[in-house]
Write a protein that holds these residues in place. Sequence first.
Motif, PDB file in Angstrom:
ATOM      1  N   UNK A 180       0.831  -1.197   0.000  1.00 59.28           N
ATOM      2  CA  UNK A 180       0.000   0.000   0.000  1.00 59.28           C
ATOM      3  C   UNK A 180       0.879   1.266   0.000  1.00 59.28           C
ATOM      4  N   UNK A 181       0.811   2.020  -1.122  1.00 60.65           N
ATOM      5  CA  UNK A 181       1.673   3.212  -1.257  1.00 60.65           C
ATOM      6  C   UNK A 181       1.386   4.268  -0.215  1.00 60.65           C
ATOM      7  N   UNK A 182       0.105   4.396   0.147  1.00 62.94           N
ATOM      8  CA  UNK A 182      -0.263   5.461   1.089  1.00 62.94           C
ATOM      9  C   UNK A 182       0.378   5.227   2.456  1.00 62.94           C
ATOM     10  N   UNK A 183       0.272   3.972   2.967  1.00 66.40           N
ATOM     11  CA  UNK A 183       0.854   3.734   4.295  1.00 66.40           C
ATOM     12  C   UNK A 183       2.374   3.818   4.245  1.00 66.40           C
ATOM     13  N   UNK A 184       2.954   3.433   3.106  1.00 61.95           N
ATOM     14  CA  UNK A 184       4.424   3.517   2.994  1.00 61.95           C
ATOM     15  C   UNK A 184       4.895   4.962   3.063  1.00 61.95           C
ATOM     16  N   UNK A 185       4.148   5.881   2.432  1.00 62.35           N
ATOM     17  CA  UNK A 185       4.622   7.269   2.491  1.00 62.35           C
ATOM     18  C   UNK A 185       4.439   7.832   3.906  1.00 62.35           C
ATOM     19  N   UNK A 186       3.424   7.366   4.623  1.00 63.74           N
ATOM     20  CA  UNK A 186       3.301   7.783   6.035  1.00 63.74           C
ATOM     21  C   UNK A 186       4.491   7.257   6.836  1.00 63.74           C
ATOM     22  N   UNK A 187       4.874   6.022   6.538  1.00 58.73           N
ATOM     23  CA  UNK A 187       6.000   5.399   7.256  1.00 58.73           C
ATOM     24  C   UNK A 187       7.285   6.183   7.011  1.00 58.73           C
ATOM     25  N   UNK A 188       7.499   6.573   5.748  1.00 62.13           N
ATOM     26  CA  UNK A 188       8.724   7.325   5.407  1.00 62.13           C
ATOM     27  C   UNK A 188       8.776   8.642   6.169  1.00 62.13           C
ATOM     28  N   UNK A 189       7.621   9.287   6.326  1.00 69.37           N
ATOM     29  CA  UNK A 189       7.587  10.596   6.984  1.00 69.37           C
ATOM     30  C   UNK A 189       7.891  10.467   8.482  1.00 69.37           C
ATOM     31  N   UNK A 190       7.477   9.387   9.103  1.00 68.81           N
ATOM     32  CA  UNK A 190       7.742   9.189  10.541  1.00 68.81           C
ATOM     33  C   UNK A 190       6.992  10.175  11.416  1.00 68.81           C
ATOM     34  N   UNK A 191       5.820  10.570  10.950  1.00 69.88           N
ATOM     35  CA  UNK A 191       4.997  11.520  11.719  1.00 69.88           C
ATOM     36  C   UNK A 191       3.685  10.818  12.096  1.00 69.88           C
ATOM     37  N   UNK A 192       3.406  10.775  13.384  1.00 74.86           N
ATOM     38  CA  UNK A 192       2.222  10.044  13.843  1.00 74.86           C
ATOM     39  C   UNK A 192       1.353  10.948  14.726  1.00 74.86           C
ATOM     40  N   UNK A 193       0.039  10.728  14.718  1.00 77.96           N
ATOM     41  CA  UNK A 193      -0.851  11.588  15.512  1.00 77.96           C
ATOM     42  C   UNK A 193      -0.493  11.577  16.996  1.00 77.96           C
ATOM     43  N   UNK A 194      -0.471  12.771  17.565  1.00 82.20           N
ATOM     44  CA  UNK A 194      -0.081  12.928  18.969  1.00 82.20           C
ATOM     45  C   UNK A 194      -1.023  12.170  19.909  1.00 82.20           C
ATOM     46  N   UNK A 195      -2.295  12.077  19.500  1.00 82.08           N
ATOM     47  CA  UNK A 195      -3.296  11.450  20.385  1.00 82.08           C
ATOM     48  C   UNK A 195      -2.953   9.987  20.708  1.00 82.08           C
ATOM     49  N   UNK A 196      -2.103   9.363  19.885  1.00 81.60           N
ATOM     50  CA  UNK A 196      -1.752   7.964  20.157  1.00 81.60           C
ATOM     51  C   UNK A 196      -0.568   7.815  21.119  1.00 81.60           C
ATOM     52  N   UNK A 197       0.128   8.935  21.393  1.00 85.71           N
ATOM     53  CA  UNK A 197       1.408   8.811  22.118  1.00 85.71           C
ATOM     54  C   UNK A 197       1.255   8.289  23.545  1.00 85.71           C
ATOM     55  N   UNK A 198       0.123   8.599  24.174  1.00 81.79           N
ATOM     56  CA  UNK A 198      -0.062   8.116  25.548  1.00 81.79           C
ATOM     57  C   UNK A 198      -0.089   6.575  25.566  1.00 81.79           C
ATOM     58  N   UNK A 199      -0.865   5.999  24.668  1.00 86.06           N
ATOM     59  CA  UNK A 199      -0.940   4.530  24.581  1.00 86.06           C
ATOM     60  C   UNK A 199       0.401   3.936  24.194  1.00 86.06           C
TER      61      UNK A 199
END
Length: 278
Positions: free
Chosen positions: A143-162
């Motif tokens: 999946x190209x879309x998830x791969x480009x998210x992976x390359x960026x290494x940027x994830x929603x802050x709301x998940x950081x607590x978990x």
Amino acid sequence: MIIHLSSMMLEDIEINLLLEGIYRYYGFDFRNYSRVSITRRIWHIAYIEGVKSISALQDKVLHDRECMKRFLLNVSVNVTSMFRDPSFYLALRSSVIPILRTYPFIRIWHAGCSSGEEVYSMAILLQEEGLYHRCRLYATDINERVLSQAKAGIFPLKFMQGYTQNYLQAGGKKSFSEYYLVADNYATFNTSLRENMIFSLHNLVSDNSFNEFNVIICRNVLIYFDKTLQTRVHKLFYESLTKFGILTLGKQESIGFSDYESKYKSLDKTEKIYRRID
Ligand SMILES: C[S@@+](CC[C@H](N)C(=O)[O-])C[C@H]1O[C@@H](n2cnc3c(N)ncnc32)[C@H](O)[C@@H]1O
């Protein structure tokens, strides 16, 4: 005489025709994905595309390349998280890291990496164990879309607590927030984690091996494949691992009852960590 089939049987015929059409026309082969899961995804795509039957979706997908692109982006389940199943990472620290310490250079393949949370977790663990500089992490997905998210290494802050809780349960040695910077509700992970990562498209159904690996991590991917396809992927992994290489699968997956069972010994039965012995 017209024979009336049940709606379930009709659905099955329509799915077969859709997947056969996609395979013959576009070359993407989803015919051996697990039926229950792919049926759910196909109905989800039909809903997004605003069509009421799978036959109508087939018509749209085969005549509209943009629709096919959207099909590819939406057909797979991409759920993932950082330090998913923390006990798996604890097991990596105790049973796999000591083996890797003996290697001068370590090639790791994350097959079906989704948006990269698993790869960044691994990079953090390897940095903490002082091994990251000796590693190359190859991360692949269809999946190209998830791969480009992976390359960026940027994830929603709301998940950081978990993720912080997972990290600590996984034996994390620092404060998790040291690994990212916060801006606009997003966490951008340190570029030092990305230095030895290589992201690429790779289809486990149809592509071949592309290197020889010391470790293959393929978690929560094989559950979406039927037995025939799982066997194909086990062959690919076996051929892609060095002798005494490590294979890790998801909690609900196993090498057991496959043609390759005898080629591995189990290092951790619960965490599905295997070592190639043959
Ligand atoms: C549920 S996610 C698992 C992500 C991660 N490994 C984890 O355990 O959190 C499954 C991933 O497998 C990918 N996938 C599905 N079929 C694939 C195929 N034929 N080849 C490569 N990746 C595939 C999907 O795109 C998706 O990103």
